[in-house]
Design a protein around this motif. Structure first.
Motif, PDB file in Angstrom:
ATOM      1  N   TYR A   5      92.071  15.350   8.790  1.00  9.90           N
ATOM      2  CA  TYR A   5      92.422  14.192   7.968  1.00  9.90           C
ATOM      3  C   TYR A   5      92.299  14.523   6.481  1.00  9.90           C
ATOM      4  CZ  TYR A   5      91.823  11.597  12.329  1.00  9.90           C
ATOM      5  OH  TYR A   5      91.925  11.146  13.623  1.00  9.90           O
ATOM      6  N   TYR A   6      93.108  13.860   5.684  1.00  9.89           N
ATOM      7  CA  TYR A   6      93.044  13.996   4.229  1.00  9.89           C
ATOM      8  C   TYR A   6      91.889  13.149   3.707  1.00  9.89           C
ATOM      9  CZ  TYR A   6      94.364  13.712  -0.677  1.00  9.89           C
ATOM     10  OH  TYR A   6      94.361  13.766  -2.051  1.00  9.89           O
ATOM     11  N   ASN A   7      91.101  13.716   2.789  1.00  9.57           N
ATOM     12  CA  ASN A   7      89.929  13.022   2.258  1.00  9.57           C
ATOM     13  C   ASN A   7      90.072  12.568   0.820  1.00  9.57           C
ATOM     14  OD1 ASN A   7      87.203  12.051   2.528  1.00  9.57           O
ATOM     15  ND2 ASN A   7      86.576  13.709   1.203  1.00  9.57           N
ATOM     16  N   GLY A   8      91.118  12.974   0.122  1.00  5.28           N
ATOM     17  CA  GLY A   8      91.193  12.640  -1.297  1.00  5.28           C
ATOM     18  C   GLY A   8      90.281  13.563  -2.074  1.00  5.28           C
ATOM     19  N   GLY A   9      89.471  13.008  -2.953  1.00  7.54           N
ATOM     20  CA  GLY A   9      88.531  13.808  -3.736  1.00  7.54           C
ATOM     21  C   GLY A   9      87.456  14.401  -2.841  1.00  7.54           C
ATOM     22  N   VAL A  10      86.986  15.586  -3.181  1.00  8.77           N
ATOM     23  CA  VAL A  10      86.024  16.316  -2.347  1.00  8.77           C
ATOM     24  C   VAL A  10      84.769  15.493  -2.065  1.00  8.77           C
ATOM     25  CG1 VAL A  10      84.604  18.403  -2.205  1.00  8.77           C
ATOM     26  CG2 VAL A  10      86.897  18.526  -3.142  1.00  8.77           C
ATOM     27  N   SER A  11      84.323  14.703  -3.028  1.00  9.68           N
ATOM     28  CA  SER A  11      83.080  13.949  -2.840  1.00  9.68           C
ATOM     29  C   SER A  11      83.299  12.558  -2.247  1.00  9.68           C
ATOM     30  CB  SER A  11      82.340  13.835  -4.176  1.00  9.68           C
ATOM     31  OG  SER A  11      83.140  13.138  -5.113  1.00  9.68           O
ATOM     32  N   HIS A  12      84.535  12.198  -1.936  1.00  9.76           N
ATOM     33  CA  HIS A  12      84.817  10.881  -1.355  1.00  9.76           C
ATOM     34  C   HIS A  12      84.154  10.743   0.017  1.00  9.76           C
ATOM     35  CE1 HIS A  12      87.248   8.130   1.173  1.00  9.76           C
ATOM     36  NE2 HIS A  12      87.119   7.363   0.104  1.00  9.76           N
ATOM     37  N   THR A  13      83.541   9.599   0.281  1.00 10.35           N
ATOM     38  CA  THR A  13      82.958   9.332   1.591  1.00 10.35           C
ATOM     39  C   THR A  13      83.551   8.045   2.160  1.00 10.35           C
ATOM     40  OG1 THR A  13      81.082   8.140   0.648  1.00 10.35           O
ATOM     41  CG2 THR A  13      80.788  10.507   1.047  1.00 10.35           C
ATOM     42  N   ALA A  14      83.621   7.976   3.474  1.00 12.78           N
ATOM     43  CA  ALA A  14      84.258   6.838   4.137  1.00 12.78           C
ATOM     44  C   ALA A  14      83.459   6.363   5.342  1.00 12.78           C
ATOM     45  CB  ALA A  14      85.681   7.216   4.546  1.00 12.78           C
ATOM     46  N   GLY A  15      82.145   6.438   5.276  1.00 16.80           N
ATOM     47  CA  GLY A  15      81.331   5.982   6.397  1.00 16.80           C
ATOM     48  C   GLY A  15      81.089   7.075   7.415  1.00 16.80           C
ATOM     49  N   ARG A  16      80.158   6.827   8.307  1.00 12.67           N
ATOM     50  CA  ARG A  16      79.746   7.820   9.300  1.00 12.67           C
ATOM     51  C   ARG A  16      80.581   7.693  10.567  1.00 12.67           C
ATOM     52  NH1 ARG A  16      75.995  11.307   9.264  1.00 12.67           N
ATOM     53  NH2 ARG A  16      75.002  10.408   7.432  1.00 12.67           N
ATOM     54  N   ASN A  17      80.928   8.832  11.148  1.00 12.58           N
ATOM     55  CA  ASN A  17      81.648   8.887  12.407  1.00 12.58           C
ATOM     56  C   ASN A  17      80.645   9.201  13.509  1.00 12.58           C
ATOM     57  OD1 ASN A  17      83.418   9.249  14.515  1.00 12.58           O
ATOM     58  ND2 ASN A  17      84.479  10.997  13.638  1.00 12.58           N
ATOM     59  N   LEU A  18      80.496   8.276  14.438  1.00 10.13           N
ATOM     60  CA  LEU A  18      79.610   8.467  15.583  1.00 10.13           C
ATOM     61  C   LEU A  18      80.446   8.514  16.848  1.00 10.13           C
ATOM     62  CD1 LEU A  18      76.767   5.901  14.753  1.00 10.13           C
ATOM     63  CD2 LEU A  18      76.709   8.379  14.417  1.00 10.13           C
ATOM     64  N   ALA A  19      80.091   9.395  17.765  1.00  5.12           N
ATOM     65  CA  ALA A  19      80.753   9.441  19.068  1.00  5.12           C
ATOM     66  C   ALA A  19      80.315   8.228  19.884  1.00  5.12           C
ATOM     67  CB  ALA A  19      80.372  10.733  19.789  1.00  5.12           C
ATOM     68  N   LEU A  20      81.050   7.924  20.930  1.00  2.84           N
ATOM     69  CA  LEU A  20      80.721   6.780  21.781  1.00  2.84           C
ATOM     70  C   LEU A  20      79.320   6.871  22.372  1.00  2.84           C
ATOM     71  CD1 LEU A  20      84.115   6.231  23.649  1.00  2.84           C
ATOM     72  CD2 LEU A  20      83.147   4.905  21.748  1.00  2.84           C
ATOM     73  N   ASP A  21      78.829   8.115  22.570  1.00  3.08           N
ATOM     74  CA  ASP A  21      77.477   8.296  23.112  1.00  3.08           C
ATOM     75  C   ASP A  21      76.396   8.288  22.025  1.00  3.08           C
ATOM     76  OD1 ASP A  21      77.742  10.767  21.879  1.00  3.08           O
ATOM     77  OD2 ASP A  21      77.663  11.926  23.724  1.00  3.08           O
ATOM     78  N   GLY A  22      76.787   7.996  20.767  1.00  2.00           N
ATOM     79  CA  GLY A  22      75.837   7.912  19.662  1.00  2.00           C
ATOM     80  C   GLY A  22      75.642   9.201  18.888  1.00  2.00           C
ATOM     81  N   TYR A  23      76.237  10.303  19.337  1.00  4.45           N
ATOM     82  CA  TYR A  23      76.095  11.582  18.641  1.00  4.45           C
ATOM     83  C   TYR A  23      76.680  11.477  17.224  1.00  4.45           C
ATOM     84  CZ  TYR A  23      76.858  16.547  17.561  1.00  4.45           C
ATOM     85  OH  TYR A  23      76.880  17.785  16.959  1.00  4.45           O
ATOM     86  N   ASN A  24      75.926  11.953  16.257  1.00  2.00           N
ATOM     87  CA  ASN A  24      76.352  11.933  14.858  1.00  2.00           C
ATOM     88  C   ASN A  24      77.365  13.043  14.600  1.00  2.00           C
ATOM     89  OD1 ASN A  24      76.382  11.569  11.969  1.00  2.00           O
ATOM     90  ND2 ASN A  24      75.026  13.333  11.864  1.00  2.00           N
TER      91      ASN A  24
END
Length: 169
Positions: free
Chosen positions: A20-39
């Motif tokens: 995925y494209y992120n824009g600026g290197v330091s841009h953040t968009a929240g945490r992605n967690l797997a359905l089993d809770g894995y970070n």
């Protein structure tokens, strides 16, 4: 930012896992967690892509699911040692073992990026590797080729700040 792309837009894929494209290197968009809770990581960052790829493609969970890209490499380990935090074998840049497709390549911190960078080796040839990366920068390509040299019975990736690579055995 690149006006031709939107944050979260698919720009590439490897074995069905999207980049995925992120824009600026330091841009953040929240945490992605797997359905089993894995970070998996902070959305659209380089770490998130490589962990998501290893989770989806290899069904691999890293015991230490946190850390910046540079933290994937443990500089206290010798070449070909087991990295327990990542549950992967670690090779130093200038290794007796050649980098191969599927390896994670880790780059150390720089003046412009104190977090380092991590990508996946998508292709190899006799004298180069091609990496696939997420969040290489607003105008960076998702795939780049890097020279590899075999000298004195050791393999070396010819890019400044390359720490080494990790492999699922």
């Amino acid at each position: 930012l690149n006006p031709k792309l939107e944050v979260g837009q698919v720009i590439d894929s490897l074995n069905g896992v999207y980049v995925y494209y992120n824009g600026g290197v330091s841009h953040t968009a929240g945490r992605n967690l797997a359905l089993d809770g894995y970070n998996i990581g902070i959305k659209y960052q380089c770490v998130e892509f490589v962990k998501r790829y290893y989770y989806q493609y290899y069904k691999h969970k890293m015991p230490d699911s946190y850390g910046n890209a540079k933290d994937f490499f443990d500089d206290t380990l010798s070449d070909s040692s087991y990295n327990t935090k990542r549950a992967l074998t670690q090779y130093t840049n200038n290794s007796i073992t050649k980098p191969q497709v599927g390896d994670l390549i880790i780059f150390g911190a720089t003046t412009w990026n104190k977090y380092g960078h991590v990508a996946i080796i998508a292709q190899t040839s006799k004298d180069s590797i091609t990496i696939i990366q997420q969040n290489g920068g607003p105008f960076a390509q998702s795939r780049i080729s890097i020279p590899v040299v075999f000298d004195n019975n050791k393999w070396s990736i010819q890019k400044n700040n390359t720490l080494g690579w990790l492999r699922k055995e």
